[in-house]
Structures are given as C-alpha cells and as structure tokens.
Design an enzyme around this catalytic site. Structure first.
Site, PDB file in Angstrom:
ATOM      1  N   ASN A 167       3.819   5.702   4.683  1.00  0.00           N
ATOM      2  CA  ASN A 167       4.512   4.985   5.752  1.00  0.00           C
ATOM      3  C   ASN A 167       4.374   5.667   7.111  1.00  0.00           C
ATOM      4  OD1 ASN A 167       5.147   3.018   3.973  1.00  0.00           O
ATOM      5  ND2 ASN A 167       7.280   3.643   3.665  1.00  0.00           N
ATOM      6  N   CYS A 180       8.430 -10.855  -0.190  1.00  0.00           N
ATOM      7  CA  CYS A 180       7.830  -9.987  -1.191  1.00  0.00           C
ATOM      8  C   CYS A 180       8.846  -9.739  -2.277  1.00  0.00           C
ATOM      9  CB  CYS A 180       7.297  -8.707  -0.570  1.00  0.00           C
ATOM     10  SG  CYS A 180       8.504  -7.446  -0.317  1.00  0.00           S
ATOM     11  N   ARG A 211      12.348 -10.276   3.908  1.00  0.00           N
ATOM     12  CA  ARG A 211      11.717  -9.393   4.881  1.00  0.00           C
ATOM     13  C   ARG A 211      11.116 -10.122   6.093  1.00  0.00           C
ATOM     14  NH1 ARG A 211       8.437  -4.744   1.849  1.00  0.00           N
ATOM     15  NH2 ARG A 211       8.869  -3.661   3.797  1.00  0.00           N
ATOM     16  N   PRO A 212      11.956 -10.783   6.870  1.00  0.00           N
ATOM     17  CA  PRO A 212      11.445 -11.442   8.079  1.00  0.00           C
ATOM     18  C   PRO A 212      11.053 -10.424   9.152  1.00  0.00           C
ATOM     19  CG  PRO A 212      13.840 -11.579   7.992  1.00  0.00           C
ATOM     20  CD  PRO A 212      13.410 -10.918   6.717  1.00  0.00           C
ATOM     21  N   VAL A 213      10.395 -10.897  10.229  1.00  0.00           N
ATOM     22  CA  VAL A 213      10.020  -9.984  11.328  1.00  0.00           C
ATOM     23  C   VAL A 213      10.655 -10.445  12.647  1.00  0.00           C
ATOM     24  CG1 VAL A 213       7.888  -9.118  10.295  1.00  0.00           C
ATOM     25  CG2 VAL A 213       7.828 -11.224  11.655  1.00  0.00           C
ATOM     26  N   ILE A 256      19.868  -2.253   1.905  1.00  0.00           N
ATOM     27  CA  ILE A 256      18.769  -2.551   2.838  1.00  0.00           C
ATOM     28  C   ILE A 256      18.037  -3.842   2.443  1.00  0.00           C
ATOM     29  CG2 ILE A 256      16.659  -1.647   3.943  1.00  0.00           C
ATOM     30  CD1 ILE A 256      19.043   0.149   4.501  1.00  0.00           C
ATOM     31  N   ARG A 312      -0.877   1.197  -4.681  1.00  0.00           N
ATOM     32  CA  ARG A 312      -0.714   0.908  -3.246  1.00  0.00           C
ATOM     33  C   ARG A 312      -0.133   2.115  -2.517  1.00  0.00           C
ATOM     34  NH1 ARG A 312       3.181  -3.318  -1.984  1.00  0.00           N
ATOM     35  NH2 ARG A 312       2.811  -2.257  -0.037  1.00  0.00           N
ATOM     36  N   ARG A 334       2.473  -6.052   3.930  1.00  0.00           N
ATOM     37  CA  ARG A 334       3.344  -6.517   5.008  1.00  0.00           C
ATOM     38  C   ARG A 334       3.217  -5.662   6.255  1.00  0.00           C
ATOM     39  NH1 ARG A 334       7.359  -9.483   4.481  1.00  0.00           N
ATOM     40  NH2 ARG A 334       8.240  -8.199   6.122  1.00  0.00           N
ATOM     41  N   ASP A 357      13.809   3.555  -0.573  1.00  0.00           N
ATOM     42  CA  ASP A 357      12.550   3.775  -1.305  1.00  0.00           C
ATOM     43  C   ASP A 357      12.706   4.788  -2.451  1.00  0.00           C
ATOM     44  OD1 ASP A 357      11.318   1.984   0.340  1.00  0.00           O
ATOM     45  OD2 ASP A 357      10.308   3.469   1.592  1.00  0.00           O
TER      46      ASP A 357
HETATM   47  N1  EPU Z   1      14.735  -7.105   8.835  1.00  0.00           N
HETATM   48  C1  EPU Z   1      14.984  -8.350   9.376  1.00  0.00           C
HETATM   49  N2  EPU Z   1      14.221  -8.756  10.441  1.00  0.00           N
HETATM   50  C2  EPU Z   1      13.233  -7.966  10.965  1.00  0.00           C
HETATM   51  C3  EPU Z   1      12.991  -6.694  10.405  1.00  0.00           C
HETATM   52  C4  EPU Z   1      13.771  -6.282   9.333  1.00  0.00           C
HETATM   53  O1  EPU Z   1      15.867  -9.086   8.928  1.00  0.00           O
HETATM   54  O2  EPU Z   1      12.584  -8.384  11.923  1.00  0.00           O
HETATM   55  C5  EPU Z   1      15.535  -6.649   7.689  1.00  0.00           C
HETATM   56  C6  EPU Z   1      14.670  -6.504   6.432  1.00  0.00           C
HETATM   57  O3  EPU Z   1      14.542  -7.733   5.748  1.00  0.00           O
HETATM   58  C7  EPU Z   1      15.423  -5.454   5.648  1.00  0.00           C
HETATM   59  C8  EPU Z   1      15.979  -4.541   6.735  1.00  0.00           C
HETATM   60  O4  EPU Z   1      15.990  -5.335   7.939  1.00  0.00           O
HETATM   61  O5  EPU Z   1      16.490  -6.054   4.970  1.00  0.00           O
HETATM   62  C9  EPU Z   1      15.161  -3.271   7.001  1.00  0.00           C
HETATM   63  O6  EPU Z   1      13.774  -3.576   7.095  1.00  0.00           O
HETATM   64  P1  EPU Z   1      12.724  -2.681   7.905  1.00  0.00           P
HETATM   65  O7  EPU Z   1      12.159  -3.517   9.001  1.00  0.00           O
HETATM   66  O8  EPU Z   1      13.307  -1.368   8.271  1.00  0.00           O
HETATM   67  O9  EPU Z   1      11.593  -2.470   6.808  1.00  0.00           O
HETATM   68  P2  EPU Z   1      10.061  -2.329   7.077  1.00  0.00           P
HETATM   69  O10 EPU Z   1       9.843  -1.710   8.403  1.00  0.00           O
HETATM   70  O11 EPU Z   1       9.392  -3.615   6.778  1.00  0.00           O
HETATM   71  C10 EPU Z   1       9.742   0.093   6.129  1.00  0.00           C
HETATM   72  C11 EPU Z   1       8.922   0.717   5.039  1.00  0.00           C
HETATM   73  C12 EPU Z   1       9.497   0.289   3.685  1.00  0.00           C
HETATM   74  C13 EPU Z   1      10.934   0.773   3.602  1.00  0.00           C
HETATM   75  C14 EPU Z   1      11.744   0.179   4.776  1.00  0.00           C
HETATM   76  C15 EPU Z   1      13.173   0.679   4.830  1.00  0.00           C
HETATM   77  C16 EPU Z   1       6.752   0.896   6.085  1.00  0.00           C
HETATM   78  C17 EPU Z   1       5.343   0.440   6.167  1.00  0.00           C
HETATM   79  N3  EPU Z   1       7.542   0.281   5.189  1.00  0.00           N
HETATM   80  O12 EPU Z   1       9.632  -1.328   5.945  1.00  0.00           O
HETATM   81  O13 EPU Z   1       8.718   0.948   2.691  1.00  0.00           O
HETATM   82  O14 EPU Z   1      11.517   0.358   2.399  1.00  0.00           O
HETATM   83  O15 EPU Z   1      11.106   0.522   6.025  1.00  0.00           O
HETATM   84  O16 EPU Z   1      13.198   2.049   4.899  1.00  0.00           O
HETATM   85  O17 EPU Z   1       7.144   1.815   6.785  1.00  0.00           O
HETATM   86  C18 EPU Z   1       7.795   1.232   0.541  1.00  0.00           C
HETATM   87  O18 EPU Z   1       7.149   2.186   0.995  1.00  0.00           O
HETATM   88  O19 EPU Z   1       7.857   0.983  -0.693  1.00  0.00           O
HETATM   89  C19 EPU Z   1       8.506   0.356   1.460  1.00  0.00           C
HETATM   90  C20 EPU Z   1       8.914  -0.857   1.109  1.00  0.00           C
END
Ligand code: EPU
Length: 422
Positions: free
Chosen positions: A23, A117, A122-124, A331, A401, A93, A309
């Site tokens: 990450n 997933c 996991r929206p953005v 989370i 992965r 993602r 994680d």
């Molecule tokens: N969320 C939203 N909208 C957004 C972004 C996030 O609703 O625009 C929500 C997500 O759905 C979730 C929460 O906010 O419920 C936190 O999500 P976050 O955006 O922090 O997750 P991420 O950036 O997609 C990274 C890691 C994940 C790790 C999470 C939390 C990377 C590439 N991925 O994901 O890693 O679980 O932060 O710490 O850095 C893994 O390695 O297995 C993994 C899933």
C-alpha cells in the site's frame, strides 16, 4: 488458479525478511506519472497488484522494467492516453490512484470507476468531491470518472467526511498543482500517506502536518527524483507473520520491519499474550508465543488505531484464545467473509452486525476452505497452519495480490505447504 495445501500444526523456526509495503508502493509508483524522466524504485514487493499497476500505466503509454528478483523497477513515464481503463481498475481498486497524478500533470483524466469488492461497496465520492472543491469539473458517465481542470485549480479547505487513505494520497498530489494553500482536514495519518508526502517534500513540495489529521499543502512545482525511491517495509505483512508465529506457537524473528508504525497492532497482540523483543531501531522483532492466550475486545480504526487490514488474521488467532473475544469492524461493511471459512475448521464465531464474537479455545481441524479477499486469505493461512491435518485453501490468487511468496517464505521456515494448480 492455484490452491495451497497446508499440513498443520506447523513447526516453524528461523528468520523472515519482511518485503516492501504494497500500500506504500502503489501510490509511489503512480506518482512517477508526474515526471518526464525515468524514476527508479527499490525494495518493490513481487505482487500481482504491482504487476497490475505496471500494466495499467503501460496502457497509458508508460513502459517500465522490473527486476523481480532484485526488487527494482525503473518507470519511463510517458503518457499518451489519459485513460485508466476498466480492464485494469476492475482488477485493482487502487487504480483510482492514477486520478491524482493525471489531473495534476495534464489537467484531465478519465479513470474507470472501481466496482464494489468482496469487503464492501468502497465508493470514491470523497476523492471526487474534493477535486471539485479545488475547481475541477468532475462527472461520472459510462462507468468512468471524467475530471477536467477548466483553467486552474485554487487551493482551499477540504474536510473528508471519513478518513480515506487513497483519497488523501490523490489529494496530496492534486493540491500541489493548485494555486495557493490547500488544507486537508480529517486526512489519513497512515504511514503510507506519510511515505508519499515525504517523497513529495524531498522533491520540493511544501507540505506540513503529515502524520496528523490536518495537512497543509502549498501549490508548487516538483523536481524529478534523482535517487531511487525505496519502498518502506510492509506493516501488514509484519502483523500477519506475528499472527502466524503466535497461532503456531513457534518463535520467529522478523527482519527489515518497522515496529514503530505498529503500536496499536502490537498492543492487541500483547493483550492476547504475546511477548516481543524489539531492536532499538524497531527493524527486528522476535515474536515470543505462549501456550495460553487471552480473549480480547478489538475495534478497527484508521491509523494510529488497530488496522482493518489485520482484523481477519487476528480473528484466526483469537479462535485459540480462552474466552469470548469481540471484534468490531468499523471501516468496511462486509469484511467478515473469512468467518464462514474459519467455521469450517471448527471455529465458534457469531456475527452480530459489524461485531464478531469469537469463543475459544478451539482445537482447529483441517477442512477445505476458499479465499475471498486478500486479508481473508491470510487469515485462512494462519488458521490452517494451526489446525490439525491437511487444509486445502482454494483461490489463492487473492493472497498473491498482496503477499510476496508467502508459501516460499513459510517453506523456508519448515512449513509443509504446497502450491497446486486447480
Ligand atoms: N469511502 C467512501 N468514499 C470514498 C472513499 C472511502 O465512502 O470516496 C469509505 C470506504 O468505503 C471505507 C472507508 O471510507 O468504508 C475507508 O476507505 P479508504 O478510502 O480509506 O480505503 P482505500 O483507500 O480504498 C486503503 C488500503 C486498504 C485498506 C484501507 C483502510 C490501499 C491501496 N488500500 O484503501 O487496503 O484496507 O485503506 O485502511 O492503500 C488491503 O491492503 O487489503 C486493503 C484493502
């Protein structure tokens, strides 16, 4: 597709070298898109997600060379297409991390929307709302995010509704291309965000507050990296090895780790009963198992809290602890897919909303299982190594992965683990 066959209970001994962090590596690799000169990376883990990142960047015109044994990647940034296609983002993602560098460098980007997933929707939307606040035009159409900078971006105050790791990473980069100061509130404090921010600072960025929830970023130009970028150690791989050592009750020595980033996770393991000998630099951890473990209550939180994680791997360990443990996942809404699989080994786990109640200790018995996502797969490996008999874990591609050759590392320590095609 491959499966693992694991004979338990495993007898392990020796040292494990922790690989570079997945990450941390992903945002650092996408950052290369900002430059015109080659960018070199060291200590890159050998993972499918890295392969996918390089394929995604290649589809945009950026070639790279990867010395897989040496852990070195040289990226030759050249962007002929500002589109990050569905073909690759659906596999990973974190492809959304292409959005920040493309918008910052070219003022436009088209990035496939990641689908849902196994662990949640996991929206953005937080990434997109923040881009809009800086002045970008953003629309979602035909499964793609289309972002465009009309004339310029203007720094402003942005508060993320919830902590988002990749959202903070994207915004750190985009804010550098905005005029004036951007203040990110409720920003992610994860070490991977700090690693990205520190790289940007070393290239001339003015960023303050890394590692806190308020980050100040001044718009400005970056110089190209002259030196190789070293990927820091993987704190989640480290935690997974601790769970393996404790569940198998074998003493292991972990090398090239960073214990200083793992306080909350180490505290949970200590409460369960683990002992640790940690070098003064924090780069070496000896894990001291016990015969008997305690039940604990754990809640996942953004950093510096206990990492989501690590939730699945700790749950596998808690099946061996005496009493009732409660694990609360805050989370992701669907990160208990491993529970049904662990039950197949005899685990007693009840789910109540986002709480899992684990009752132990249980003598786990081998049974066939199926991996559903990356960290769930790791938890099944922890359980299988502790269980009596030969466990087959299918769909191990999820594990590949994010864990560098876990089976080879285990075999070197003495585990009876084979990889078979299915
Ligand atoms: N969320 C939203 N909208 C957004 C972004 C996030 O609703 O625009 C929500 C997500 O759905 C979730 C929460 O906010 O419920 C936190 O999500 P976050 O955006 O922090 O997750 P991420 O950036 O997609 C990274 C890691 C994940 C790790 C999470 C939390 C990377 C590439 N991925 O994901 O890693 O679980 O932060 O710490 O850095 C893994 O390695 O297995 C993994 C899933």
């Amino acid at each position: 597709m491959d499966a693992f066959i694991i004979q338990g209970p495993a007898k392990l001994a020796g040292k494990v070298r922790i690989s570079g962090s997945k990450n941390a590596a992903l945002p650092l690799l996408f950052t290369s898109l900002l430059f015109d000169e080659p960018v070199t990376y060291e200590n890159v883990p050998r993972l499918w997600d890295i392969e996918t990142t390089l394929s995604l960047m290649k589809s945009m015109g950026t070639e790279s060379e990867w010395d897989k044994e040496g852990g070195k990647i040289v990226v030759h940034p050249k962007v002929t297409s500002r589109v990050a296609p569905y073909e690759w983002v659906k596999k990973m993602r974190a492809g959304i991390l292409a959005l920040g560098p493309l918008v910052a460098k070219f003022g436009e980007a088209q990035v496939s929307l990641p689908g849902g997933c196994a662990i949640g929707a996991r929206p953005v939307n937080f990434h997109l709302d923040a881009l809009q606040k800086l002045g970008a035009q953003v629309e979602v159409a035909e499964g793609y995010v289309r972002a465009k900078v009309p004339t310029r971006l203007l720094g402003t105050r942005i508060r993320f509704p919830e902590v988002t790791v990749t959202g903070t990473e994207n915004l750190l980069i985009v804010a550098l291309s905005a005029e004036g100061e951007t203040i990110l509130e409720n920003a992610a404090r994860e070490p991977e965000v700090v690693a990205l921010g520190n790289l940007l600072i070393s290239l001339g960025a003015k960023i303050e507050g890394l590692g806190t929830s308020t980050i100040h970023i001044q718009g400005g130009r970056l110089k190209a990296p002259r030196q190789a970028i070293t990927i820091p150690p993987d704190r989640i791989e480290t935690g997974t090895w601790i769970a393996i050592a404790l569940a198998t009750r074998q003493q292991l020595e972990l090398e090239q780790c960073q214990a200083g980033e793992m306080k909350a996770v180490l505290d949970v393991f200590r409460a369960i009963g683990a002992g640790f000998e940690i070098s003064s630099a924090g780069d070496r951890i000896v894990v001291l198992p016990r015969d008997k473990y305690n039940a604990v209550d754990v809640e996942t939180q953004p950093y510096p809290g206990f990492a989501t994680d690590m939730q699945a791997q700790v749950m596998a360990l808690l099946c061996l602890a005496s009493g009732k443990s409660r694990i609360r996942e805050t989370i992701f809404e669907n990160r208990f897919m491993h529970v049904a699989e662990l039950r197949r080994l005899g685990a007693q786990i009840e789910i109540d909303g986002n709480n899992a109640i684990v009752t132990g200790p249980i003598d786990l018995q081998a049974a066939p299982m199926m991996a559903t996502d990356l960290r769930a797969s790791a938890s099944l490996v922890v359980a299988a190594l502790a269980a009596k008999g030969a466990t087959r874990i299918s769909r191990i591609y999820h594990l590949d992965r994010g864990y560098q050759r876990l089976d080879e590392k285990l075999r070197r320590l003495g585990a009876e683990i084979t990889r078979v095609a299915e």
